[in-house]
Every structure is written in C-alpha cells, then in structure tokens.
Design a protein around this motif. Structure first.
Motif, short mmCIF file in Angstrom:
data_model
loop_
_atom_site.label_atom_id
_atom_site.label_comp_id
_atom_site.label_asym_id
_atom_site.label_seq_id
_atom_site.Cartn_x
_atom_site.Cartn_y
_atom_site.Cartn_z
N PRO A 32 0.81 -1.23 0.00
CA PRO A 32 0.00 0.00 0.00
C PRO A 32 0.84 1.27 0.00
CG PRO A 32 -0.86 -1.57 1.59
CD PRO A 32 0.46 -2.10 1.16
N SER A 33 1.93 1.28 0.75
CA SER A 33 2.75 2.49 0.82
C SER A 33 3.47 2.74 -0.51
CB SER A 33 3.77 2.39 1.96
OG SER A 33 4.74 1.38 1.69
N MET A 34 3.89 1.68 -1.20
CA MET A 34 4.55 1.85 -2.49
C MET A 34 3.58 2.38 -3.53
SD MET A 34 7.26 -1.35 -2.85
CE MET A 34 6.10 -2.66 -2.46
N VAL A 35 2.38 1.82 -3.57
CA VAL A 35 1.38 2.27 -4.54
C VAL A 35 0.99 3.72 -4.26
CG1 VAL A 35 -0.96 1.91 -5.40
CG2 VAL A 35 0.51 -0.06 -4.95
N LEU A 36 0.83 4.07 -2.98
CA LEU A 36 0.50 5.45 -2.62
C LEU A 36 1.63 6.40 -3.00
CD1 LEU A 36 -1.46 7.41 -1.25
CD2 LEU A 36 -0.32 6.90 0.93
N MET A 85 13.64 2.22 -6.40
CA MET A 85 12.61 3.19 -6.77
C MET A 85 12.64 4.36 -5.80
SD MET A 85 9.39 0.64 -7.67
CE MET A 85 9.11 0.27 -5.93
N ALA A 86 12.77 5.55 -6.32
CA ALA A 86 12.77 6.76 -5.49
C ALA A 86 11.63 7.67 -5.95
CB ALA A 86 14.11 7.49 -5.61
N CYS A 87 10.66 7.87 -5.06
CA CYS A 87 9.48 8.68 -5.38
C CYS A 87 9.67 10.09 -4.81
CB CYS A 87 8.23 8.03 -4.81
SG CYS A 87 7.92 6.36 -5.44
N TYR A 88 9.73 11.08 -5.68
CA TYR A 88 9.92 12.48 -5.29
C TYR A 88 8.59 13.22 -5.42
CZ TYR A 88 15.06 12.33 -5.20
OH TYR A 88 16.37 12.06 -4.88
N LYS A 89 8.10 13.75 -4.30
CA LYS A 89 6.84 14.50 -4.28
C LYS A 89 7.12 15.96 -3.96
CE LYS A 89 2.42 14.93 -1.84
NZ LYS A 89 1.58 14.40 -0.72
N LYS A 90 6.82 16.85 -4.90
CA LYS A 90 7.05 18.28 -4.67
C LYS A 90 5.99 18.82 -3.70
CE LYS A 90 8.44 22.41 -7.17
NZ LYS A 90 7.80 23.41 -6.33
N LEU A 91 6.45 19.47 -2.64
CA LEU A 91 5.56 19.99 -1.60
C LEU A 91 5.24 21.45 -1.91
CD1 LEU A 91 7.30 18.41 1.52
CD2 LEU A 91 5.37 17.51 0.20
N SER A 92 4.02 21.70 -2.35
CA SER A 92 3.64 23.04 -2.79
C SER A 92 3.53 24.03 -1.63
CB SER A 92 2.30 22.98 -3.53
OG SER A 92 1.29 22.40 -2.72
N ASP A 93 3.36 23.52 -0.41
CA ASP A 93 3.20 24.42 0.74
C ASP A 93 4.53 24.74 1.41
OD1 ASP A 93 3.53 21.80 1.54
OD2 ASP A 93 2.35 22.04 3.37
N VAL A 101 10.81 12.66 -0.17
CA VAL A 101 11.42 11.55 -0.90
C VAL A 101 11.19 10.24 -0.15
CG1 VAL A 101 13.51 10.68 -1.98
CG2 VAL A 101 13.19 13.14 -1.72
N GLN A 102 10.71 9.23 -0.86
CA GLN A 102 10.57 7.88 -0.32
C GLN A 102 11.34 6.93 -1.24
OE1 GLN A 102 6.50 6.87 1.30
NE2 GLN A 102 5.94 8.73 0.18
N VAL A 103 12.26 6.16 -0.66
CA VAL A 103 13.15 5.30 -1.44
C VAL A 103 12.93 3.85 -1.05
CG1 VAL A 103 15.54 4.90 -2.14
CG2 VAL A 103 14.84 7.19 -1.41
N TYR A 104 12.80 3.00 -2.07
CA TYR A 104 12.60 1.56 -1.86
C TYR A 104 13.68 0.78 -2.61
CZ TYR A 104 7.94 3.00 -0.32
OH TYR A 104 6.90 3.59 0.33
#
Length: 516
Positions: A32-36, A85-93, A101-104
């Motif tokens: 679930p955390s990877m898909v999210l 896999m490294a998921c980068y989410k830009k934080l608009s706030d 960043v979440q790295v698996y």
C-alpha cells in the motif's frame, strides 16, 4: 502505518537517506505504501542491478538496432536482481523547491533459469548485495508475457502495472538497458524490432522518460557524467547556493520518519560531507573520466569523487583566468597599437596567432597524454567497455550494476573465464563509500533530475521534468540520443496492446499488424 516527516535539507552536506528494504516477507505489507508513493509523487526515479549483460562489444555496436538486439538477448537470458525506486513528491506548501522523498530497494528473484556472470556477483557482493537474502527472501517474478495468475494479485508484475497507472514522469540514468530489462522482466516479451519497442514505451509512459546522463552532459555540461560524480556535483552546487544566500530557488529534501515495525526495514545510507583537499591532487585519470578503474584498490592514485570534482573545478577556473588575462592583454595592446605603424601592428597580430597555436598544441598534448594513461591503466578492457568520455558503458552507472569487464570468449559473455587481469580489477574495485545499491542509486538519479529542474528555473520543468530532455535516452558513443517517440512507420506490439487493456481497463491502442 505511522509516518512522520524529517525536515532534513539537501543544502546540509551531511545527511542520511532512509532506504526501505523490500523482500518477500514484507512485500504485501509495504504494497500500500509503495502504490501510494507512486500515485502522489511528482516523478519516479528507477535503477536496477542485473545478473549480467553479456558481450559488451555488442552493446556498443554502430547500429542502434543491433544494440537493441544485444540488450534484448541479455534481458531474455539474464535477470534483474534488485530494483531501486525513489518517489519524489514536490511539496507546494513549502518554501523553494522542497521534495518529500521515499526510497525503496526491492530484492528480487527470477523464478526461471537465468545466467549470472561471475564478475557481476563479485561487484555486487563488494557493494553489500546479500545473495543469501536474495535466494531466501527475494520477491519472485516471471519474465516475458503474463503466466497464470500473474495479471492479478500482489506481485511484481502488478506492481509494475501500478507504476504505469500512476502516469508519472520516469527518471533513469543511462537508462536504455534499464528500460529493456524492465519491459522483459515485469511487462511482456520484448518485440523483435527497436521501432516497435519505442512505440510501446512511448505509450507506457505518456508523462515522459528522462535520462539524467543525457541531462548531465547536454544540459548541465558537467566535466563527467557518471552517476556518483553527477550526484555529488549537484549536491555541492546546491549547498553552495544555499550557503551564499543567492536569489532563486534551491533544492530541499524531506524524508519520512519511519517508526515501529517499519523502522526494522529501513537501511540508512549516509551521505558524507564533501571534504576540501589541500596539496597535490593525485587522482586517477581513468576513474576521473569514467567512474571506474581496472586497477581497483591497487591503483596508487585517488578514486575520491570529491577530490575529482575539486580538481575539475580548479582546472576550469584556471582556464577561465587564463582567457580573462589574455583578453586584458589583447585589449591593452590594441590601445597601444593605435599609434603604431602598420608593420608593427601586423607583427603583434602574428605573435597573438602564434600564442593561440601553442595553446592548441598544449591542449592536444594533454588530451593525448590522458588517452595514453587511459590505455596503460586499463589495457584491453577499455577497448571494449569505453568509447570516450561522452560515450561509455561504465559499470557503476549504466543502470545495470554490472562492472566493466573484458569480453569473454563466448557471445553469452557470462560463463567463460575472464583473464586474471580482468578478474583482479573487478574483485578489488574500490567501493567508493559503499553507497552503490539500486535504491540509493535511484535516489541519486532523482536528486540530479530535481536539481537540474530547479537550476533551469522553469516552473513547468520543475514539475514535469526538463523539457529539453524529455524522451531522450542516452546512447553511448553517439552524439544524438534515442528518441522515445512513436514513428508513423512503427506499430505497437500485440502483447503491449493486451497489457494496456489491463492497465487502463480498456483498449487504448491498436496493434494493426504489429509484432507478436
């Protein structure tokens, strides 16, 4: 699943990157955390570790179509051992360009027979890869087309489908090999023609594919472009910008604070400070250019990437000062020449031309000397694995985790014995801090992409990638990239059409007589 946020900034030269180790016993728990992470990311960076690549010479064939066939042969006979896999989410706030960043790091185990090359095993073991854990806890997968219940349930093939459904920009480093292996191992049987593969790829990732090796060479114009060099150079430049308080956005990172049971899955990878080195800069020329050295730990010269970057910057600054000094001298002479007779003025112009010719000779000699040292230190190995500074298959940064090695006597390249010199280079290769793993390599790849986007100060690029690099995969030894754009003369493969129905729940493309 309790997650907190760690407010570490990339401007701080020392930081610790949490990498979640995913294996068979926690794969369903972490699903679930990877898909999210896929769905909420701004872009996703990937890297692979492979069991081998086969004959290196074929991978550098003049014909790109022949290269593709060679990589296909490797992908069908070898396997992916781990996937980062490294998921980068830009934080608009958040201020500036801040990414969560979440790295698996996924340890995998192919359920079918595959070739594993001795030099690949040695290289991976030296960099912390645990083959005991892989065979005991690797996440199983089947290659080629879906078999049985592969299209359903919680497994690697459905995880790859979730990655496609997220429809995010995909970031790789020297990623053609990565893309071919990902397709064969987790998607479908590879098409025979390159054009068909490119057509499929362009529809699998409509948000675009970005290659940071291409971006490093053609957008950032770094002296070298292997992964560790590019990452540390970006990190250093970003830190300097923050410390100097310059106007414009800087790259900041935040990481999840994993607690409880999740903490036991996390491997914390340190990013050490960039040290300043005084005195003579005795660096290995070959490692400086390509990121590896056949002499390994026996090399008397330094393999310190920070030291290499420092010397490159010093050389660049010296050349800049020399040009500036020569320009001032020329300007001063032009003022004096205004009152000189024509013959004297012509004589001074001849002297300027002679100086330029001497500088050109010195530059040529330096280049020749570098090439000479390169040949002496690496022997026959470089003739196979390295073309030049802008066109090489470097083992630590080709997306494969396979060390540079001398070609074996067979086409498969994995079973024949290597020369004693080739084995020594692989076995005794320096670990460069031990950070080389698929998960951390994916993090470094994503960092380069994020920094390059910030550097260009393009709002659309910061969110969706570098516009000038979209769908351009780096090609070793070529002056132009491989464009991931469907040609009007190429059709999608039947296997791809079937998979697209699985991804989107309906038929979105037509095969029209495509490859089987």
């Amino acid at each position: 699943m309790k997650l907190g946020i760690s407010h570490g900034k990339s401007g701080e030269m020392s930081q610790v990157v949490p990498v979640i180790d995913v294996q068979n016993d926690n794969f369903k728990e972490l699903w679930p955390s990877m898909v999210l992470a896929f769905k909420t990311s701004s872009f996703i960076a990937l890297d692979t570790e492979l069991s081998g690549l086969g004959a290196r010479k074929a991978l550098l064939a003049e014909s790109v179509e022949d290269r593709y066939k060679a990589i296909c042969h490797a992908a069908r006979t070898r396997s992916v051992l781990s996937l980062g896999m490294a998921c980068y989410k830009k934080l608009s706030d958040k201020a500036d360009s801040t990414y969560l960043v979440q790295v698996y790091n996924l340890t995998l185990l192919c359920s079918e027979e595959y070739i594993i090359e001795p030099q690949s095993v040695q290289f991976l073991v030296q960099h912390g890869f645990d083959f005991n854990k892989q065979y005991a806890q690797g996440v199983p997968y089947n290659k080629g087309n879906d078999k049985g219940g592969d299209a359903h349930g919680v497994n690697m093939r459905t995880l790859f489908v979730e990655l496609l459904r997220a429809n995010k920009p995909l970031v790789v480093h020297n990623g053609l090999i990565d893309m071919v292996f990902l397709y064969q191992c987790f998607y479908a049987h590879l098409p025979e023609r390159l054009g068909t593969f490119i057509a499929d790829l362009s529809q699998m990732f409509p948000a675009g594919i970005y290659d940071t090796k291409y971006a490093t060479e053609y957008e950032l114009r770094f002296t070298a472009s292997y992964l560790e060099y590019a990452y540390k150079k970006c990190k250093l430049d970003n830190a300097r910008s923050i410390e100097a308080g310059k106007d414009g956005p800087c790259l900041l990172l935040e990481f999840c604070n994993y607690t409880g049971r999740l903490q036991s899955y996390v491997d914390y990878r340190p990013c050490l400070d960039s040290q300043s080195h005084d005195g003579t800069l005795n660096i290995c020329i070959q490692f400086s250019a390509y990121g590896w050295c056949a002499n390994g730990s026996q090399c008397p010269m330094s393999h310190d990437t920070d030291l290499i970057i420092q010397q490159d910057e010093k050389t660049k600054e010296d050349k800049k000062k020399k040009r500036k000094r020569r320009k001032k001298q020329k300007a001063a002479r032009e003022v004096e020449e205004d009152g000189l007779p024509g013959e004297k003025r012509a004589h001074l112009e001849d002297m300027d031309q002679e100086q330029e010719d001497r500088d050109a000779v010195v530059t040529t000699c330096e280049t020749t000397a570098t090439a000479s040292v390169h040949q002496q230190t690496s022997g026959e190995v470089t003739k196979v694995t390295c073309v030049n500074d802008s066109g090489s298959i470097e083992g630590t940064e080709n997306g494969s985790g396979v060390p540079p090695a001398q070609d074996s006597a067979t086409d498969d390249g994995g079973n024949a014995q290597q020369t004693s010199k080739g084995f020594t280079g692989a076995r005794e290769r320096k670990m460069e801090g031990g950070t080389h793993r698929a998960g951390f390599d994916a993090f470094m790849t994503g960092y380069i992409f994020a920094f390059a986007s910030v550097l260009k100060s393009d709002e659309s690029a910061a969110q969706a990638g570098l516009c000038g690099c979209v769908n351009k995969l780096y090609l070793s030894g070529k002056s132009v990239p491989l464009h991931v754009v469907k040609s009007t003369f190429s059709k999608s493969s039947k296997a791809h059409v079937h998979k697209m129905e699985q991804v989107w729940g309906k038929s979105t493309v037509k095969a029209d007589g495509a490859d089987a």
